[in-house]
Design an enzyme around this catalytic site. Structure first.
Site, short mmCIF file in Angstrom:
data_model
loop_
_atom_site.label_atom_id
_atom_site.label_comp_id
_atom_site.label_asym_id
_atom_site.label_seq_id
_atom_site.Cartn_x
_atom_site.Cartn_y
_atom_site.Cartn_z
N THR A 1 0.84 -1.20 0.00
CA THR A 1 0.00 0.00 0.00
C THR A 1 0.87 1.24 0.00
O THR A 1 2.00 1.22 0.50
CB THR A 1 -0.94 0.04 1.23
OG1 THR A 1 -1.78 1.19 1.13
CG2 THR A 1 -0.21 0.07 2.55
N ASN B 1 -0.55 3.91 1.31
CA ASN B 1 -1.36 4.72 2.22
C ASN B 1 -1.01 4.33 3.67
O ASN B 1 -1.37 3.25 4.14
CB ASN B 1 -2.84 4.44 1.90
CG ASN B 1 -3.78 5.22 2.78
OD1 ASN B 1 -3.48 5.52 3.91
ND2 ASN B 1 -4.95 5.52 2.24
N ASP C 1 -13.24 9.81 5.31
CA ASP C 1 -13.58 9.58 6.72
C ASP C 1 -14.35 10.73 7.37
O ASP C 1 -15.29 10.48 8.13
CB ASP C 1 -12.31 9.28 7.54
CG ASP C 1 -11.87 7.82 7.40
OD1 ASP C 1 -12.67 7.01 6.90
OD2 ASP C 1 -10.73 7.51 7.79
N ARG D 1 -12.89 -2.46 5.85
CA ARG D 1 -11.54 -3.01 5.75
C ARG D 1 -11.30 -4.06 6.84
O ARG D 1 -10.71 -5.11 6.58
CB ARG D 1 -10.53 -1.85 5.88
CG ARG D 1 -9.07 -2.26 5.80
CD ARG D 1 -8.18 -1.06 5.54
NE ARG D 1 -8.55 -0.40 4.31
CZ ARG D 1 -9.19 0.78 4.26
NH1 ARG D 1 -9.46 1.46 5.36
NH2 ARG D 1 -9.53 1.29 3.10
N GLY E 1 -8.98 10.08 3.50
CA GLY E 1 -10.01 10.06 2.46
C GLY E 1 -11.34 10.64 2.91
O GLY E 1 -11.41 11.76 3.46
N ASP F 1 -8.20 -3.13 -1.41
CA ASP F 1 -8.70 -1.99 -2.17
C ASP F 1 -10.10 -1.65 -1.70
O ASP F 1 -10.88 -2.56 -1.41
CB ASP F 1 -8.77 -2.35 -3.66
CG ASP F 1 -7.83 -1.48 -4.45
OD1 ASP F 1 -7.93 -0.25 -4.31
OD2 ASP F 1 -6.99 -2.03 -5.18
N ALA F 2 -10.40 -0.35 -1.66
CA ALA F 2 -11.72 0.03 -1.14
C ALA F 2 -12.29 1.19 -1.94
O ALA F 2 -11.59 1.84 -2.70
CB ALA F 2 -11.59 0.41 0.33
P1 ITT Z 1 -3.46 1.99 -1.81
O1 ITT Z 1 -2.07 2.49 -2.02
O2 ITT Z 1 -3.52 0.86 -0.82
O3 ITT Z 1 -4.21 1.67 -3.09
P2 ITT Z 1 -5.38 4.19 -1.59
O4 ITT Z 1 -5.37 5.37 -0.68
O5 ITT Z 1 -5.30 4.41 -3.05
O6 ITT Z 1 -4.24 3.20 -1.07
P3 ITT Z 1 -7.81 2.60 -2.04
O7 ITT Z 1 -7.43 2.46 -3.46
O8 ITT Z 1 -8.16 1.39 -1.27
O9 ITT Z 1 -6.69 3.37 -1.21
O10 ITT Z 1 -9.05 3.57 -1.88
C1 ITT Z 1 -9.43 4.51 -2.86
C2 ITT Z 1 -9.93 5.77 -2.18
O11 ITT Z 1 -11.14 5.49 -1.49
C3 ITT Z 1 -8.98 6.34 -1.14
O12 ITT Z 1 -8.05 7.20 -1.73
C4 ITT Z 1 -9.95 7.10 -0.24
O13 ITT Z 1 -10.21 8.37 -0.76
C5 ITT Z 1 -11.22 6.25 -0.31
N1 ITT Z 1 -11.26 5.32 0.85
C6 ITT Z 1 -11.02 3.97 0.82
N2 ITT Z 1 -11.11 3.47 2.07
C7 ITT Z 1 -11.41 4.49 2.88
C8 ITT Z 1 -11.61 4.62 4.26
O14 ITT Z 1 -11.50 3.59 5.09
N3 ITT Z 1 -11.89 5.83 4.74
C9 ITT Z 1 -12.00 6.89 3.93
N4 ITT Z 1 -11.81 6.88 2.62
C10 ITT Z 1 -11.51 5.68 2.08
#
Ligand code: ITT
Length: 193
Positions: free
Chosen positions: A9, A11, A145, A171, A143, A67-68
């Protein structure tokens, strides 16, 4: 026995959330030093499945990918798989603006996780539904949140401690599912030895 897996990740907040979950399974989480290759796919599950296999190819050790995305009902599931791009471009203010006239503020966070290791790939999904608040609140997390409150809770995710978020989050559900299957598989392998 403490097991070790590495997590791909970029993040750091996600890393902290997932570390708190892996500790419950007596698993030590390390950050993988491979880039996260996000393969195009129909669903979050398909994306993490392929990304985990690619990551395993580079690391040759148990590797976790997650991924979310945020799926907003009034916007027909948008931003969903485009959550990262939408967060970086229009941000929280833009999303709140899109919902200005919406009566239904319901939304769900969905997550898919995949762990690739020498015996295959284990996957799991998780979801938490709630609603988008009118004004951002809280400073924790990342993000979306500050604008999301799960059903049955008063706080936004950004007002919760990491442990509180992990009690209900998308998650925590997907990752816990994957880790419990992994521990189960590992124990079966030992007893068959
Ligand atoms: P990776 O490097 O792990 O991909 P990422 O920040 O890009 O980290 P994701 O692709 O899983 O994370 O998620 C895409 C976006 O969705 C992420 O940038 C956030 O804006 C939002 N998101 C995902 N999970 C979240 C959470 O638990 N709380 C708030 N926003 C979330």
């Amino acid at each position: 026995m403490t097991r070790r897996i590495c997590f791909v990740t970029g993040n750091r907040y996600k890393f902290e959330e997932v570390s708190e979950i892996t500790r419950r399974f007596n698993i030590e989480l390390e950050l993988c030093s491979v880039p996260k290759l996000e393969v195009q796919g129909e669903s979050l599950l398909e994306i993490v499945f392929k990304s985990a296999i690619l990551a395993y190819f580079f690391t040759n050790r148990p590797v976790l990918v997650e991924d979310a995305g945020l799926f907003i009902k009034a916007l027909n599931g948008f931003p969903g798989p485009y959550s990262s791009y939408v967060y970086k471009t229009i941000g929280l203010t833009g999303v709140l603006k899109l919902l200005e006239k919406a009566e239904n503020r319901e939304a769900c966070f969905r997550s898919a996780a995949a762990l690739a290791y020498d015996r295959g790939v284990i996957t799991g999904e998780g979801e938490v539904c709630g609603y988008i608040v009118e004004t951002p609140r809280g400073t924790r997390g990342f993000g979306f949140d500050p604008i999301f409150t799960p059903h049955g809770e008063a706080k936004t995710f950004a007002e919760m401690s990491l442990e509180e978020k992990n009690r209900v989050s998308h998650r925590a559900k997907s990752v816990s599912l994957v880790l419990s299957k992994y521990i189960e598989h590992a124990q079966t392998a030992l007893s068959n030895f």
